[in-house]
Write a protein that holds these residues in place. Structure first.
Motif, PDB file in Angstrom:
ATOM      1  N   PHE A  14      48.747  34.556  51.962  1.00  0.00           N
ATOM      2  CA  PHE A  14      48.631  35.983  52.218  1.00  0.00           C
ATOM      3  C   PHE A  14      47.171  36.377  52.379  1.00  0.00           C
ATOM      4  CE2 PHE A  14      52.703  35.360  50.323  1.00  0.00           C
ATOM      5  CZ  PHE A  14      53.530  36.318  50.890  1.00  0.00           C
ATOM      6  N   GLU A  15      46.940  37.393  53.218  1.00  0.00           N
ATOM      7  CA  GLU A  15      45.590  37.896  53.434  1.00  0.00           C
ATOM      8  C   GLU A  15      45.044  38.484  52.132  1.00  0.00           C
ATOM      9  OE1 GLU A  15      43.936  37.457  56.106  1.00  0.00           O
ATOM     10  OE2 GLU A  15      45.438  37.058  57.657  1.00  0.00           O
ATOM     11  N   ILE A  51      46.811  40.746  49.060  1.00  0.00           N
ATOM     12  CA  ILE A  51      46.818  40.304  47.660  1.00  0.00           C
ATOM     13  C   ILE A  51      46.198  41.373  46.771  1.00  0.00           C
ATOM     14  CG2 ILE A  51      45.945  38.587  46.031  1.00  0.00           C
ATOM     15  CD1 ILE A  51      46.010  36.563  48.365  1.00  0.00           C
ATOM     16  N   GLU A  52      45.095  41.959  47.230  1.00  0.00           N
ATOM     17  CA  GLU A  52      44.430  43.010  46.455  1.00  0.00           C
ATOM     18  C   GLU A  52      45.333  44.236  46.308  1.00  0.00           C
ATOM     19  OE1 GLU A  52      40.750  43.740  48.449  1.00  0.00           O
ATOM     20  OE2 GLU A  52      39.926  41.755  47.967  1.00  0.00           O
ATOM     21  N   LEU A  53      46.062  44.580  47.370  1.00  0.00           N
ATOM     22  CA  LEU A  53      46.979  45.714  47.306  1.00  0.00           C
ATOM     23  C   LEU A  53      48.075  45.468  46.280  1.00  0.00           C
ATOM     24  CD1 LEU A  53      48.130  48.400  48.348  1.00  0.00           C
ATOM     25  CD2 LEU A  53      49.297  47.100  50.159  1.00  0.00           C
ATOM     26  N   SER A  76      46.780  45.592  42.767  1.00  0.00           N
ATOM     27  CA  SER A  76      46.385  46.937  42.313  1.00  0.00           C
ATOM     28  C   SER A  76      47.500  47.649  41.558  1.00  0.00           C
ATOM     29  CB  SER A  76      45.947  47.791  43.515  1.00  0.00           C
ATOM     30  OG  SER A  76      47.056  48.143  44.339  1.00  0.00           O
ATOM     31  N   TYR A  77      48.742  47.193  41.723  1.00  0.00           N
ATOM     32  CA  TYR A  77      49.876  47.767  40.983  1.00  0.00           C
ATOM     33  C   TYR A  77      49.986  47.177  39.576  1.00  0.00           C
ATOM     34  CZ  TYR A  77      51.646  50.050  45.191  1.00  0.00           C
ATOM     35  OH  TYR A  77      51.781  50.864  46.298  1.00  0.00           O
ATOM     36  N   GLN A  78      49.161  46.198  39.281  1.00  0.00           N
ATOM     37  CA  GLN A  78      49.104  45.536  37.978  1.00  0.00           C
ATOM     38  C   GLN A  78      50.486  45.052  37.507  1.00  0.00           C
ATOM     39  OE1 GLN A  78      47.031  48.748  35.767  1.00  0.00           O
ATOM     40  NE2 GLN A  78      45.258  47.378  35.740  1.00  0.00           N
ATOM     41  N   PRO A  79      51.162  44.281  38.348  1.00  0.00           N
ATOM     42  CA  PRO A  79      52.485  43.781  37.946  1.00  0.00           C
ATOM     43  C   PRO A  79      52.387  42.716  36.860  1.00  0.00           C
ATOM     44  CG  PRO A  79      51.811  42.742  39.993  1.00  0.00           C
ATOM     45  CD  PRO A  79      50.760  43.778  39.682  1.00  0.00           C
ATOM     46  N   ASP A  80      53.356  42.694  35.962  1.00  0.00           N
ATOM     47  CA  ASP A  80      53.430  41.620  34.976  1.00  0.00           C
ATOM     48  C   ASP A  80      53.961  40.346  35.622  1.00  0.00           C
ATOM     49  OD1 ASP A  80      52.456  43.016  32.756  1.00  0.00           O
ATOM     50  OD2 ASP A  80      54.414  43.912  32.377  1.00  0.00           O
ATOM     51  N   LEU A 126      49.484  33.782  44.012  1.00  0.00           N
ATOM     52  CA  LEU A 126      50.041  33.221  42.782  1.00  0.00           C
ATOM     53  C   LEU A 126      49.371  33.795  41.534  1.00  0.00           C
ATOM     54  CD1 LEU A 126      50.403  29.464  43.818  1.00  0.00           C
ATOM     55  CD2 LEU A 126      52.112  31.289  43.955  1.00  0.00           C
ATOM     56  N   ASN A 127      48.208  34.429  41.715  1.00  0.00           N
ATOM     57  CA  ASN A 127      47.484  35.021  40.586  1.00  0.00           C
ATOM     58  C   ASN A 127      47.489  36.545  40.629  1.00  0.00           C
ATOM     59  OD1 ASN A 127      46.596  32.405  39.632  1.00  0.00           O
ATOM     60  ND2 ASN A 127      45.159  32.390  41.364  1.00  0.00           N
ATOM     61  N   ALA A 128      48.321  37.128  41.476  1.00  0.00           N
ATOM     62  CA  ALA A 128      48.326  38.587  41.651  1.00  0.00           C
ATOM     63  C   ALA A 128      49.048  39.316  40.528  1.00  0.00           C
ATOM     64  CB  ALA A 128      48.952  38.957  43.003  1.00  0.00           C
ATOM     65  N   ALA A 129      49.861  38.614  39.746  1.00  0.00           N
ATOM     66  CA  ALA A 129      50.587  39.218  38.629  1.00  0.00           C
ATOM     67  C   ALA A 129      50.141  38.567  37.327  1.00  0.00           C
ATOM     68  CB  ALA A 129      52.091  39.059  38.811  1.00  0.00           C
ATOM     69  N   LYS A 130      50.207  39.320  36.238  1.00  0.00           N
ATOM     70  CA  LYS A 130      49.729  38.852  34.928  1.00  0.00           C
ATOM     71  C   LYS A 130      50.366  37.534  34.516  1.00  0.00           C
ATOM     72  CE  LYS A 130      49.185  40.488  30.152  1.00  0.00           C
ATOM     73  NZ  LYS A 130      49.429  41.645  29.224  1.00  0.00           N
ATOM     74  N   TYR A 131      51.697  37.431  34.719  1.00  0.00           N
ATOM     75  CA  TYR A 131      52.418  36.223  34.316  1.00  0.00           C
ATOM     76  C   TYR A 131      52.890  35.401  35.517  1.00  0.00           C
ATOM     77  CZ  TYR A 131      52.339  38.604  29.819  1.00  0.00           C
ATOM     78  OH  TYR A 131      51.926  39.239  28.674  1.00  0.00           O
ATOM     79  N   GLY A 132      52.263  35.625  36.671  1.00  0.00           N
ATOM     80  CA  GLY A 132      52.499  34.780  37.825  1.00  0.00           C
ATOM     81  C   GLY A 132      53.682  35.157  38.695  1.00  0.00           C
TER      82      GLY A 132
END
Length: 199
Positions: free
Chosen positions: A91-92, A96-98, A101-105, A120-126
């Motif tokens: 993903f671009e 990924i930043e977008l 920004s929602y801070q998903p778990d 793969l690192n966009a969410a707290k627990y992957g």
């Protein structure tokens, strides 16, 4: 409209109705589907599944298509477009930043294909994903097929956290009794997997 197989719809519904989790947003990957996977073997498999589904009825049908508007009618949807590289979808950075920004778990991957990279690192627990069937048996066949062909007594079901380059950590593992019909075998395995993520 967003549609999912019935078993994934039921899984998402349980998450949305729980008192410990919410469905915050939906990510739709608008990647164009290429011509790969449309060879003679895949065509033969598709025709076999259609014929078998007429003869062997799976009830309730885990693969009936269901709109998720009843679950996520007012939830924001994010449209992104991945690109392929070395057999994986990436993903671009802006997408990924977008998403981050929602801070998903947790991000639940419900579509096909293999992903890697920063997502793969966009969410707290992957990023979590289901796996139906044993990939070591796959031999190029779709999930849960060789268990039937080889007469295996069980079909594996996994919920895993995706890592780089196709690696994964297993969160939950179970088995369903292998049915003599591919249609019913996949149906049984998928319905059993419904409870994994909501746990």
């Amino acid at each position: 409209d967003f549609v999912l197989p019935a078993w994934l719809y039921e899984m998402l519904k349980r998450v949305a109705e729980s008192n410990y989790a919410t469905v915050s947003f939906i990510v739709k990957n608008n990647k164009a589907v290429g011509g790969e996977g449309k060879g003679l073997k895949n065509l033969a498999y598709s025709l076999y599944r259609k014929l078998e589904s007429k003869i062997v009825k799976a009830n309730p049908n885990a693969f009936a298509r269901k709109k998720i508007t009843g679950i996520a009618g007012n939830i924001e949807s994010l449209e992104v477009q991945s690109f392929s590289k070395n057999g994986f979808d990436y993903f671009e950075d802006k997408d990924i930043e977008l998403i981050a920004s929602y801070q998903p778990d947790v991000l639940l991957k419900l579509g096909a294909g293999k992903i890697s990279g920063g997502i793969l690192n966009a969410a707290k627990y992957g990023v979590w994903a289901y796996q139906i069937g044993d990939y070591s048996l796959a031999k190029g066949a779709p999930a849960g097929v060789w268990e039937v062909i080889e007469g295996r007594c069980s079909t594996g079901i996994l919920l895993k956290i995706l890592r780089e380059n196709g690696e994964a950590d297993i969160l939950c593992r179970s088995y369903s009794s292998t049915n003599v019909a591919i249609n019913k075998n996949l149906n049984l395995a998928c319905w059993k997997a419904v409870s994994f993520a909501p746990r």
